[in-house]
Design a protein around this motif. Structure first.
Motif, PDB file in Angstrom:
ATOM      1  N   ASP A 212     -41.639 -71.607  86.920  1.00 40.66           N
ATOM      2  CA  ASP A 212     -42.820 -71.738  87.962  1.00 40.66           C
ATOM      3  C   ASP A 212     -44.042 -71.740  87.396  1.00 40.66           C
ATOM      4  N   ARG A 213     -44.363 -72.799  86.721  1.00 38.83           N
ATOM      5  CA  ARG A 213     -45.830 -72.911  85.798  1.00 38.83           C
ATOM      6  C   ARG A 213     -46.862 -73.149  86.885  1.00 38.83           C
ATOM      7  N   LEU A 214     -46.664 -73.606  87.964  1.00 37.59           N
ATOM      8  CA  LEU A 214     -47.576 -74.218  88.874  1.00 37.59           C
ATOM      9  C   LEU A 214     -47.890 -73.052  89.923  1.00 37.59           C
ATOM     10  N   LEU A 215     -47.120 -71.889  89.752  1.00 37.66           N
ATOM     11  CA  LEU A 215     -47.375 -70.711  90.775  1.00 37.66           C
ATOM     12  C   LEU A 215     -47.070 -71.342  92.146  1.00 37.66           C
ATOM     13  N   ASP A 216     -46.072 -71.758  92.377  1.00 34.42           N
ATOM     14  CA  ASP A 216     -45.827 -72.312  93.745  1.00 34.42           C
ATOM     15  C   ASP A 216     -44.717 -71.228  94.563  1.00 34.42           C
ATOM     16  N   GLU A 217     -44.323 -70.211  93.842  1.00 33.19           N
ATOM     17  CA  GLU A 217     -43.320 -69.484  94.483  1.00 33.19           C
ATOM     18  C   GLU A 217     -43.885 -68.137  94.910  1.00 33.19           C
ATOM     19  N   TYR A 218     -43.646 -67.333  96.051  1.00 38.61           N
ATOM     20  CA  TYR A 218     -44.284 -66.268  96.427  1.00 38.61           C
ATOM     21  C   TYR A 218     -43.792 -65.155  95.537  1.00 38.61           C
ATOM     22  N   GLY A 219     -42.762 -65.183  95.097  1.00 41.53           N
ATOM     23  CA  GLY A 219     -42.121 -64.364  94.291  1.00 41.53           C
ATOM     24  C   GLY A 219     -42.847 -64.225  92.969  1.00 41.53           C
ATOM     25  N   THR A 220     -43.366 -65.319  92.195  1.00 41.58           N
ATOM     26  CA  THR A 220     -44.316 -65.170  91.249  1.00 41.58           C
ATOM     27  C   THR A 220     -45.543 -64.504  91.629  1.00 41.58           C
ATOM     28  N   LEU A 221     -46.219 -64.812  92.738  1.00 38.89           N
ATOM     29  CA  LEU A 221     -47.515 -64.180  92.999  1.00 38.89           C
ATOM     30  C   LEU A 221     -47.411 -62.774  93.371  1.00 38.89           C
ATOM     31  N   TRP A 222     -46.465 -62.404  94.164  1.00 43.20           N
ATOM     32  CA  TRP A 222     -46.334 -60.897  94.147  1.00 43.20           C
ATOM     33  C   TRP A 222     -46.136 -60.173  92.982  1.00 43.20           C
ATOM     34  N   PHE A 223     -45.402 -60.791  91.836  1.00 44.10           N
ATOM     35  CA  PHE A 223     -45.348 -59.910  90.826  1.00 44.10           C
ATOM     36  C   PHE A 223     -46.868 -59.932  89.976  1.00 44.10           C
TER      37      PHE A 223
END
Length: 292
Positions: free
Chosen positions: A85-96
């Motif tokens: 998810d290198r473009l930070l599209d996913e909410y899970g990435t953002l929460w972590f």
């Protein structure tokens, strides 16, 4: 404790991708006096320092030394983001990333303080700064900062979680504003409030990965005391603006999915992992589950 390492810039939408992409080419990219990233991106030196701050404070990159020579390396989390998810599209990435930011007292002191120590849910700029000064004096009696530095901390934190006019179509907004953890109160002359976490945008596996990293990874203990999720000064209840009902919802979901067991020991509830897995294993499962 550190303030101002962000150079007053919030984590802009495309900066993490630019930082990761160029770092994969050259792991000495963020060392002092290296102008490669400025040549590659066209960004100025302060913007480059800000990218370095955001990559370190959100747990994507860390500085190490080998035989007295400094260098940076991507963390396991950074490698995972680059792969999935290198473009930070996913909410899970953002929460972590939010979790990593709020635990980073050394690099992101204001974020750590705001989500772990600051109890007010409604505040203005003046109240925020007054309370931050008070807590600095209580805990670091010799630590003083100019007012302009504290104001810059306030504005940068707000821009991290509140997009200007709720616009999210350009590269100047921060991806973490999608989490809706802060909002302006309409008609209140600049007052903000902490918003409660909406459980439908935090995936249970991401919640589990955070629990494992925070309470278990690197520890010989294989269980978590339920009370620690909400009663310690630094806990998931605070950093996600969660109530106990929401925490119990996630625990019940994970129990039914056979990721954890919950048992009673004397007067305390204990959360035990059903399998010997670490936080990155769980994040990989999350990305596989959403087909990334």
């Amino acid at each position: 404790m550190n303030f101002g390492l962000h150079q007053t810039f919030c984590m802009r939408q495309d900066w993490i991708y630019q930082g990761l992409r160029n770092f994969k080419k050259n792991n000495k990219l963020f060392l002092e006096n290296n102008t490669t990233i400025m040549d590659e991106t066209g960004l100025g030196p302060n913007s480059v320092k800000s990218i370095k701050f955001w990559m370190e404070s959100t747990g994507l990159m860390k500085e190490e030394k080998h035989r007295g020579v400094s260098y940076h390396k991507l963390t396991d989390f950074g490698d995972l983001i680059w792969s999935h998810d290198r473009l930070l599209d996913e909410y899970g990435t953002l929460w972590f990333m939010h979790y990593k930011l709020t635990e980073n007292r050394e690099f992101a002191t204001t974020w750590y303080w705001f989500f772990n120590k600051y109890k007010k849910t409604i505040f203005s700029k003046d109240i925020f700064i007054k309370d931050l000064i008070r807590d600095l004096k209580l805990n670091e009696s010799k630590y003083t900062l100019p007012l302009r530095t504290l104001e810059a901390e306030y504005y940068c934190l707000v821009k991290t979680y509140v997009s200007e006019n709720n616009r999210i179509s350009d590269n100047f907004y921060c991806s973490l504003s999608k989490l809706n953890l802060l909002s302006f109160i309409q008609g209140s002359r600049g007052r903000l409030k902490k918003e409660s976490l909406k459980k439908e945008i935090l995936h249970p596996l991401v919640f589990l990965a955070i629990l494992i990293e925070k309470y278990i990874d690197g520890s010989e203990c294989k269980y978590i005391r339920r009370i620690d999720l909400s009663n310690l000064s630094y806990n998931v209840k605070n950093i996600f603006n969660m109530d106990n009902q929401t925490i119990n919802y996630y625990l019940e979901y994970l129990k039914e999915s056979n990721y954890i067991n919950i048992r009673q020991k004397e007067s305390r509830k204990l959360i035990e992992l059903s399998h010997n897995i670490d936080s990155m294993d769980i994040l990989k499962k999350y990305y596989n589950q959403i087909n990334l």
